[in-house]
Design a protein around this motif. Structure first.
Motif, PDB file in Angstrom:
ATOM      1  N   ASP A  11      34.770  32.026  39.088  1.00 11.07           N
ATOM      2  CA  ASP A  11      33.316  32.176  39.036  1.00 11.07           C
ATOM      3  C   ASP A  11      32.685  30.792  39.198  1.00 11.07           C
ATOM      4  OD1 ASP A  11      30.690  32.740  38.598  1.00 11.07           O
ATOM      5  OD2 ASP A  11      30.920  33.348  36.501  1.00 11.07           O
ATOM      6  N   ARG A  30      43.239  37.181  36.265  1.00 14.26           N
ATOM      7  CA  ARG A  30      42.771  36.084  35.420  1.00 14.26           C
ATOM      8  C   ARG A  30      41.474  35.534  36.002  1.00 14.26           C
ATOM      9  NH1 ARG A  30      46.309  31.674  35.544  1.00 14.26           N
ATOM     10  NH2 ARG A  30      47.548  32.523  37.265  1.00 14.26           N
ATOM     11  N   THR A  31      40.598  35.108  35.142  1.00 14.56           N
ATOM     12  CA  THR A  31      39.314  34.573  35.594  1.00 14.56           C
ATOM     13  C   THR A  31      39.096  33.189  35.001  1.00 14.56           C
ATOM     14  OG1 THR A  31      38.033  35.505  33.750  1.00 14.56           O
ATOM     15  CG2 THR A  31      38.369  36.903  35.698  1.00 14.56           C
ATOM     16  N   VAL A  87      40.279  35.008  39.879  1.00 15.54           N
ATOM     17  CA  VAL A  87      38.873  35.030  40.270  1.00 15.54           C
ATOM     18  C   VAL A  87      38.209  33.779  39.705  1.00 15.54           C
ATOM     19  CG1 VAL A  87      36.709  36.311  40.232  1.00 15.54           C
ATOM     20  CG2 VAL A  87      38.898  37.546  40.174  1.00 15.54           C
ATOM     21  N   LEU A  95      33.336  40.371  35.122  1.00 18.53           N
ATOM     22  CA  LEU A  95      34.665  39.798  34.940  1.00 18.53           C
ATOM     23  C   LEU A  95      35.188  40.028  33.523  1.00 18.53           C
ATOM     24  CD1 LEU A  95      34.277  36.423  36.893  1.00 18.53           C
ATOM     25  CD2 LEU A  95      35.307  38.570  37.688  1.00 18.53           C
ATOM     26  N   ASP A 119      34.480  37.203  48.366  1.00 20.62           N
ATOM     27  CA  ASP A 119      33.907  38.252  47.518  1.00 20.62           C
ATOM     28  C   ASP A 119      33.096  39.295  48.283  1.00 20.62           C
ATOM     29  OD1 ASP A 119      31.739  36.685  48.163  1.00 20.62           O
ATOM     30  OD2 ASP A 119      31.298  36.061  46.102  1.00 20.62           O
ATOM     31  N   THR A 125      27.708  38.518  37.144  1.00 20.82           N
ATOM     32  CA  THR A 125      29.122  38.318  37.450  1.00 20.82           C
ATOM     33  C   THR A 125      29.975  38.086  36.199  1.00 20.82           C
ATOM     34  OG1 THR A 125      28.712  37.513  39.691  1.00 20.82           O
ATOM     35  CG2 THR A 125      30.772  36.827  38.653  1.00 20.82           C
ATOM     36  N   ILE A 164      37.441  43.253  44.260  1.00 24.15           N
ATOM     37  CA  ILE A 164      38.513  43.346  43.265  1.00 24.15           C
ATOM     38  C   ILE A 164      39.231  44.695  43.367  1.00 24.15           C
ATOM     39  CG2 ILE A 164      38.993  43.432  40.788  1.00 24.15           C
ATOM     40  CD1 ILE A 164      36.704  41.423  40.408  1.00 24.15           C
ATOM     41  N   ARG A 191      35.946  29.920  35.082  1.00 22.42           N
ATOM     42  CA  ARG A 191      34.577  29.576  35.453  1.00 22.42           C
ATOM     43  C   ARG A 191      34.507  28.061  35.645  1.00 22.42           C
ATOM     44  NH1 ARG A 191      29.411  31.931  35.144  1.00 22.42           N
ATOM     45  NH2 ARG A 191      27.708  30.476  34.643  1.00 22.42           N
TER      46      ARG A 191
END
Length: 343
Positions: free
Chosen positions: A160, A180-181, A158, A171, A210, A167, A143, A183
């Motif tokens: 997940d 922005r993430t 990202v 985040l 990653d 992790t 990142i 999952r």
């Protein structure tokens, strides 16, 4: 008395005539002697020529009758030459590869020096897709390499992939509006990338794994490539791999469809494309080589632009890597069949 004088005069005339004839004979003899000398010289010249070339002339028939033997000898020499070339083929191939690597490195160096101070005419938004799973120790480095880009118009998505380590905490601590993430349920990297593609809002899409890091000028190189070349839909660059004989090595291969059908030419982190392409989707049935499949799909109708720039630094030290795993052979055959080639 008169008669005696006439007799003496006649004798004198005859003597003069004889002297003239003798002189003429002598002159003729001298001419003949000169001609004989000339002919002798010519004869000696031709004799010498025959001595020099006579052997070849005498052997002419013999040579004509031994053509088959000559051909057989030439065939043996050709076989020996073919054998020598075959035995040294690996060395020639290695020389070709090293020459290509030097040319690629020179092109990258020149392009990088030119690009760094360049004022871009266009600034497309670039979406970076970064899937991750249980790599909390490596993810911050990846990142950080995106945040260090010398091109500012980007977003990072990202994904997940249901990590069970720290992790989610990493985040959650990010404080950058460009990041922005999301999952998702654990379903391998292809599905995670597709989830990110559905969320992307940029004009261009780039990728990063990653365990790798992005070169600080890569997004600027892509902004230039897609901004200055509206005709292209895909591009790829070079990348530096760390495990080659203990030293890092630049990999930047020229594009040809024939070569790409045999092997992948670029890592996922080196590939970029315009957003919204129907063919820009990862095959979730593949465990490995989904990046090869993607590049084949992206370039099926139009050649990509090969950008002489470093995209990322490719690490081989991370655990649980997918390269050359147990599904390698099956996935390789599946990709070949999918794109019209026999395995």
């Amino acid at each position: 008395m008169r008669r005696l004088r006439r007799i003496v005069a006649a004798a004198t005339d005859r003597r003069h005539a004889e002297n003239g004839e003798i002189a003429e004979l002598r002159s003729a003899l001298a001419d003949q002697a000169a001609e004989i000398e000339r002919l002798r010289a010519v004869l000696e010249h031709h004799t010498a020529w025959l001595e020099d070339h006579g052997g070849a002339l005498r052997d002419g028939d013999a040579r004509t009758t031994t053509v088959e033997a000559k051909q057989e000898a030439l065939g043996s020499r050709q076989e020996a030459l073919d054998g020598w070339l075959e035995s040294h083929d690996t060395a020639f191939e290695g020389l070709h590869l090293r020459t290509g690597q030097l040319e690629a490195a020179r092109a990258v160096q020149t392009f990088t020096q030119w690009l760094e101070p360049l004022e871009l005419a266009a600034a497309p938004k670039i979406s970076v897709v970064l899937p991750t799973h249980d790599r909390a120790a490596l993810l911050p480095r990846a990142i950080a390499s995106i945040r260090a880009q010398r091109y500012g118009n980007w977003e990072l998505i990202v994904v997940d992939d249901d990590s069970s380590d720290s992790t989610p905490k990493i985040l959650a601590a990010l404080d950058d509006p460009r990041i922005r993430t999301i999952r998702v349920a654990h379903n391998r990297v292809s599905a995670a990338r597709n989830a990110a593609l559905a969320e992307a809002t940029g004009d261009v899409v780039a990728y990063l794994d990653d365990d790798n890091t992005m070169h600080p000028l890569w997004l600027k190189a892509l902004a230039w490539a897609f901004g200055e070349h509206p005709e292209i839909t895909a591009a790829y660059g070079g990348y530096v791999i760390d495990d080659v004989e203990g030293l890092p090595r630049l990999l930047l291969k020229p594009y040809s469809r024939e070569a790409l059908l045999k092997e992948n030419l670029a890592d996922t982190g080196a590939v970029a494309h315009r957003a919204g392409l129907e063919e820009a989707r990862f095959d979730e049935s593949l465990v490995e080589m989904d990046d090869w499949d993607l590049l084949l799909s992206l370039t099926a109708e139009r050649d990509p632009l090969v950008v002489p720039a470093i995209s990322c630094f490719y690490s081989t030290a991370a655990p649980n890597r997918l390269s050359h795993g147990p599904t390698y052979d099956a996935d390789f055959a599946a990709v070949r069949r999918k794109h019209g080639e026999s395995p």
